[in-house]
Write a protein that holds these residues in place. Structure first.
Motif, PDB file in Angstrom:
ATOM      1  N   UNK A 144      42.787  31.836  26.858  1.00  0.00           N
ATOM      2  CA  UNK A 144      43.343  30.596  26.339  1.00  0.00           C
ATOM      3  C   UNK A 144      42.818  29.437  27.183  1.00  0.00           C
ATOM      4  N   UNK A 145      42.354  28.382  26.552  1.00  0.00           N
ATOM      5  CA  UNK A 145      41.816  27.280  27.339  1.00  0.00           C
ATOM      6  C   UNK A 145      42.029  25.946  26.637  1.00  0.00           C
ATOM      7  N   UNK A 146      42.040  24.904  27.449  1.00  0.00           N
ATOM      8  CA  UNK A 146      42.091  23.516  26.987  1.00  0.00           C
ATOM      9  C   UNK A 146      41.142  22.709  27.852  1.00  0.00           C
ATOM     10  N   UNK A 147      40.521  21.718  27.249  1.00  0.00           N
ATOM     11  CA  UNK A 147      39.845  20.692  28.038  1.00  0.00           C
ATOM     12  C   UNK A 147      40.789  19.502  28.073  1.00  0.00           C
ATOM     13  N   UNK A 206      43.261  30.485  31.013  1.00  0.00           N
ATOM     14  CA  UNK A 206      44.025  31.655  31.460  1.00  0.00           C
ATOM     15  C   UNK A 206      43.428  32.889  30.813  1.00  0.00           C
ATOM     16  N   UNK A 207      43.120  33.877  31.628  1.00  0.00           N
ATOM     17  CA  UNK A 207      42.714  35.202  31.149  1.00  0.00           C
ATOM     18  C   UNK A 207      43.877  36.148  31.416  1.00  0.00           C
ATOM     19  N   UNK A 208      44.327  36.852  30.379  1.00  0.00           N
ATOM     20  CA  UNK A 208      45.506  37.724  30.494  1.00  0.00           C
ATOM     21  C   UNK A 208      45.191  39.064  29.845  1.00  0.00           C
ATOM     22  N   UNK A 209      45.214  40.109  30.639  1.00  0.00           N
ATOM     23  CA  UNK A 209      45.084  41.459  30.100  1.00  0.00           C
ATOM     24  C   UNK A 209      46.064  42.386  30.806  1.00  0.00           C
ATOM     25  N   UNK A 210      45.947  43.680  30.576  1.00  0.00           N
ATOM     26  CA  UNK A 210      46.893  44.628  31.167  1.00  0.00           C
ATOM     27  C   UNK A 210      46.738  44.767  32.673  1.00  0.00           C
ATOM     28  N   UNK A 211      45.604  44.365  33.217  1.00  0.00           N
ATOM     29  CA  UNK A 211      45.327  44.543  34.644  1.00  0.00           C
ATOM     30  C   UNK A 211      45.631  43.312  35.488  1.00  0.00           C
ATOM     31  N   UNK A 227      39.275  45.172  22.948  1.00  0.00           N
ATOM     32  CA  UNK A 227      38.910  43.766  23.005  1.00  0.00           C
ATOM     33  C   UNK A 227      38.031  43.494  24.223  1.00  0.00           C
ATOM     34  N   UNK A 228      37.273  42.392  24.184  1.00  0.00           N
ATOM     35  CA  UNK A 228      36.356  42.125  25.301  1.00  0.00           C
ATOM     36  C   UNK A 228      37.101  41.931  26.606  1.00  0.00           C
ATOM     37  N   UNK A 229      38.302  41.344  26.552  1.00  0.00           N
ATOM     38  CA  UNK A 229      39.044  41.099  27.793  1.00  0.00           C
ATOM     39  C   UNK A 229      39.634  42.381  28.384  1.00  0.00           C
ATOM     40  N   UNK A 230      39.599  43.487  27.629  1.00  0.00           N
ATOM     41  CA  UNK A 230      40.071  44.774  28.149  1.00  0.00           C
ATOM     42  C   UNK A 230      38.987  45.548  28.885  1.00  0.00           C
ATOM     43  N   UNK A 231      37.742  45.110  28.774  1.00  0.00           N
ATOM     44  CA  UNK A 231      36.640  45.884  29.325  1.00  0.00           C
ATOM     45  C   UNK A 231      36.671  45.882  30.856  1.00  0.00           C
TER      46      UNK A 231
END
Length: 295
Positions: A77-80, A153-158, A245-249
């Motif tokens: 999730x991002x904002x400028x 913000x990057x949010x995954x299980x880890x 998903x890519x963020x799970x890799x």
């Protein structure tokens, strides 16, 4: 540009050029209306270029805010954003994720305004199962009122990672095995707001707002969401299927070496408060702090 600015540029070039994995996908510029709706005082939101740019306005009558149309479970999730300029003491600009349960989860960016000439403070916080009190505060290495910068913000299980212009400024690891709850099963909406700190500012030692400087304006663009849609229970169940998903890799299970070095750079040069080292609040070190490399 001064000598300090040159050193900062060289450092950022070094840490970004050396990253070999774990860099989130580049945000895609989309208009406000694609992912967001106003939540209150919609007349204090101004739209430009078909919603490509939005301004939130705070005056003595009202602030304003908006939220995502959907709920999400993991993603990027991002904002400028461009912060309120001039004398903005007592003004808070917030960008955060939050669930809507009594034991809620929340991931916060909060930008605390300042008197003219003083640096902005960026405060981050993480709530898990309704427990917060995990504030960290930093000064930024640039003036956030002069131009747009990316906050994500990057949010995954880890892990949860807070980024400023792709530079990690904080990581919060999954420490469930240490008895620390982690956001993994409560979908969250994205929120942003511009408001008067008032009593909250006084309690936090911040100065109160000078209404003679109003209206206060914060600007936004690039309303990017790349996340798993969990608006319904059926969709949320799919989001819990890890690895797709890519963020799970694996590249996103941890920061790599250059990212940790940049994180240490932020901590050593720009951190002004860290709950992990506050022995008045926590006589013993919170268990997640060691794994997050915060001590």
């Amino acid at each position: 540009m001064g000598v300090k600015g040159v050193y900062v540029m060289l450092f950022l070039l070094e840490i970004t050029s050396g990253v070999i994995g774990g860099v989130p996908r580049k945000p895609i510029d989309v208009p406000f209306q694609k992912n967001y709706v106003p939540t209150w005082a919609s007349d204090h939101i101004k739209y430009f270029n078909g919603g490509a740019e939005v301004q939130l306005v705070l005056d003595k009558y009202s602030g304003t805010g908006f939220q995502s149309k959907g709920e999400f479970l993991f993603g990027h999730f991002s904002m400028r954003m461009k912060m309120v300029g001039g004398d903005s003491a007592g003004v808070v600009t917030a960008f955060y994720l939050s669930s809507q349960t009594s034991e809620h989860d929340e991931i916060d960016f909060e930008f605390l305004g300042n008197r003219t000439g003083q640096p902005y403070i960026l405060q981050t916080n993480v709530f898990t199962g309704g427990k917060g009190d995990r504030e960290q505060r930093i000064y930024l290495w640039f003036d956030p009122t002069k131009a747009y910068h990316t906050y994500s913000i990057l949010w995954n299980m880890r892990q949860i990672v807070f980024f400023v212009d792709d530079v990690p400024i904080r990581v919060f690891k999954n420490c469930k095995d240490l008895g620390v709850r982690f956001p993994f099963n409560q979908p969250m909406r994205i929120y942003s707001s511009l408001w008067e700190a008032d009593d909250w500012a006084t309690r936090g030692g911040l100065e109160k707002i000078d209404w003679s400087k109003a209206p206060f304006v914060a600007s936004y663009t690039s309303f990017h969401v790349d996340a798993c849609d969990a608006t319904t229970p059926q969709k949320a169940q799919i989001c819990n299927t890890r690895g797709r998903m890519w963020w799970d890799q694996r590249a996103f299970h941890d920061l790599d070496g250059p990212q940790y070095r940049s994180l240490q750079w932020v901590r050593s040069k720009y951190t002004i408060y860290n709950y992990c080292t506050d022995r008045t609040r926590s006589p013993t070190v919170p268990p997640e702090c060691a794994r997050d490399r915060d001590i």
